[in-house]
Scaffold this motif. Structure first.
Motif, short mmCIF file in Angstrom:
data_model
loop_
_atom_site.label_atom_id
_atom_site.label_comp_id
_atom_site.label_asym_id
_atom_site.label_seq_id
_atom_site.Cartn_x
_atom_site.Cartn_y
_atom_site.Cartn_z
N ALA A 147 0.85 -1.18 0.00
CA ALA A 147 0.00 0.00 0.00
C ALA A 147 0.88 1.23 0.00
O ALA A 147 1.87 1.30 0.72
CB ALA A 147 -0.91 0.02 1.22
N VAL A 148 0.52 2.17 -0.83
CA VAL A 148 1.13 3.49 -0.81
C VAL A 148 0.08 4.41 -0.22
O VAL A 148 -1.00 4.58 -0.78
CB VAL A 148 1.54 3.95 -2.23
CG1 VAL A 148 2.06 5.38 -2.19
CG2 VAL A 148 2.57 3.01 -2.82
N LEU A 149 0.40 4.97 0.96
CA LEU A 149 -0.50 5.92 1.62
C LEU A 149 -0.02 7.32 1.30
O LEU A 149 1.15 7.65 1.54
CB LEU A 149 -0.45 5.76 3.14
CG LEU A 149 -1.32 4.71 3.80
CD1 LEU A 149 -0.95 3.34 3.34
CD2 LEU A 149 -1.22 4.85 5.29
N GLN A 150 -0.90 8.12 0.78
CA GLN A 150 -0.57 9.52 0.55
C GLN A 150 -1.52 10.35 1.39
O GLN A 150 -2.74 10.25 1.24
CB GLN A 150 -0.69 9.87 -0.94
CG GLN A 150 0.34 9.14 -1.76
CD GLN A 150 0.30 9.52 -3.22
OE1 GLN A 150 -0.66 9.26 -3.90
NE2 GLN A 150 1.37 10.14 -3.68
N ARG A 151 -0.94 11.14 2.29
CA ARG A 151 -1.75 12.05 3.10
C ARG A 151 -2.18 13.17 2.17
O ARG A 151 -1.35 13.82 1.54
CB ARG A 151 -0.93 12.58 4.27
CG ARG A 151 -1.75 13.43 5.24
CD ARG A 151 -0.89 13.90 6.38
NE ARG A 151 0.00 14.96 5.92
CZ ARG A 151 0.92 15.54 6.68
NH1 ARG A 151 1.10 15.15 7.93
NH2 ARG A 151 1.68 16.50 6.21
N VAL A 152 -3.49 13.39 2.07
CA VAL A 152 -4.01 14.36 1.12
C VAL A 152 -4.95 15.36 1.78
O VAL A 152 -5.55 15.06 2.82
CB VAL A 152 -4.75 13.67 -0.05
CG1 VAL A 152 -3.82 12.75 -0.83
CG2 VAL A 152 -5.97 12.90 0.43
N THR A 153 -5.07 16.52 1.15
CA THR A 153 -6.11 17.47 1.55
C THR A 153 -7.34 17.27 0.68
O THR A 153 -8.43 17.67 1.05
CB THR A 153 -5.63 18.93 1.44
OG1 THR A 153 -5.19 19.17 0.10
CG2 THR A 153 -4.49 19.19 2.43
N GLN A 154 -7.14 16.63 -0.48
CA GLN A 154 -8.25 16.20 -1.33
C GLN A 154 -7.73 15.21 -2.35
O GLN A 154 -6.55 15.24 -2.72
CB GLN A 154 -8.91 17.39 -2.03
CG GLN A 154 -7.98 18.14 -2.96
CD GLN A 154 -8.63 19.39 -3.53
OE1 GLN A 154 -9.39 20.08 -2.84
NE2 GLN A 154 -8.32 19.69 -4.77
N ALA A 155 -8.62 14.32 -2.79
CA ALA A 155 -8.27 13.34 -3.82
C ALA A 155 -9.56 12.86 -4.48
O ALA A 155 -10.62 12.84 -3.85
CB ALA A 155 -7.52 12.15 -3.22
N SER A 156 -9.44 12.48 -5.74
CA SER A 156 -10.61 11.97 -6.46
C SER A 156 -10.17 10.97 -7.52
O SER A 156 -9.03 10.98 -7.97
CB SER A 156 -11.40 13.10 -7.10
OG SER A 156 -10.63 13.74 -8.10
N CYS A 157 -11.11 10.13 -7.92
CA CYS A 157 -10.91 9.16 -8.99
C CYS A 157 -12.01 9.38 -10.01
O CYS A 157 -13.19 9.44 -9.66
CB CYS A 157 -10.97 7.74 -8.45
SG CYS A 157 -10.83 6.49 -9.74
#
Length: 150
Positions: A3-13
């Motif tokens: 797993a690659v965890l990316q701490r985000v303020t926003q994300a979408s697919c």
């Protein structure tokens, strides 16, 4: 599993112009599954994801977990995390699990993360051509591999 965890303020697919999942603050998790993975790997990894303390506290130290910041998860299946690049310049993906193994484990990961967080897990579409947009916060990116848990 990787797993690659990316701490985000926003994300979408987005798939075919339609948003399939989106979050504000939290984790974008890219999940790679290989044939050797099992439920024990899944349970261990899910616990790691929800308990990873990489969100800032009042002293600006990475000391808070996902629940502490009311964060969400966008989970994306990504077989390319098991790319072999030893020979030539075209990666091989023989370690990545085939869909008949990967899909059930991906679906179980969605269920497990939802159970642990008490929240709906946002997702992409398994096997689709997905466009991922994110704002990496920090940037903070963590790689977790279940083969390194000992």
């Amino acid at each position: 599993m990787r797993a690659v965890l990316q701490r985000v303020t926003q994300a979408s697919c987005t798939v075919n112009g339609n948003i399939t999942g989106q979050i504000e603050a939290g984790f974008l998790v890219l999940l790679g599954i290989e044939d050797a993975d099992n439920i024990e790997d899944l349970d261990w990894l899910a616990q790691k994801i929800v308990n990873m303390r990489v969100f800032s506290d009042e002293n600006d130290l990475m000391n808070k977990a996902l629940a502490d910041v009311d964060g969400d998860i966008l989970l994306i299946s990504q077989f390319t995390l098991f790319a072999s690049t030893k020979k030539g310049n075209r990666p091989g993906f023989t370690r990545a699990a085939r869909p008949d193994v990967a899909i059930p484990l991906y679906e179980k990961m969605i269920e497990k993360l939802a159970s642990l967080t008490g929240k709906k897990i946002q997702t992409g579409i398994f096997g689709a051509d997905m466009k991922i947009a994110l704002v990496n916060d920090g940037p903070t990116t963590i790689l977790i591999d279940t083969k390194n848990k000992e």
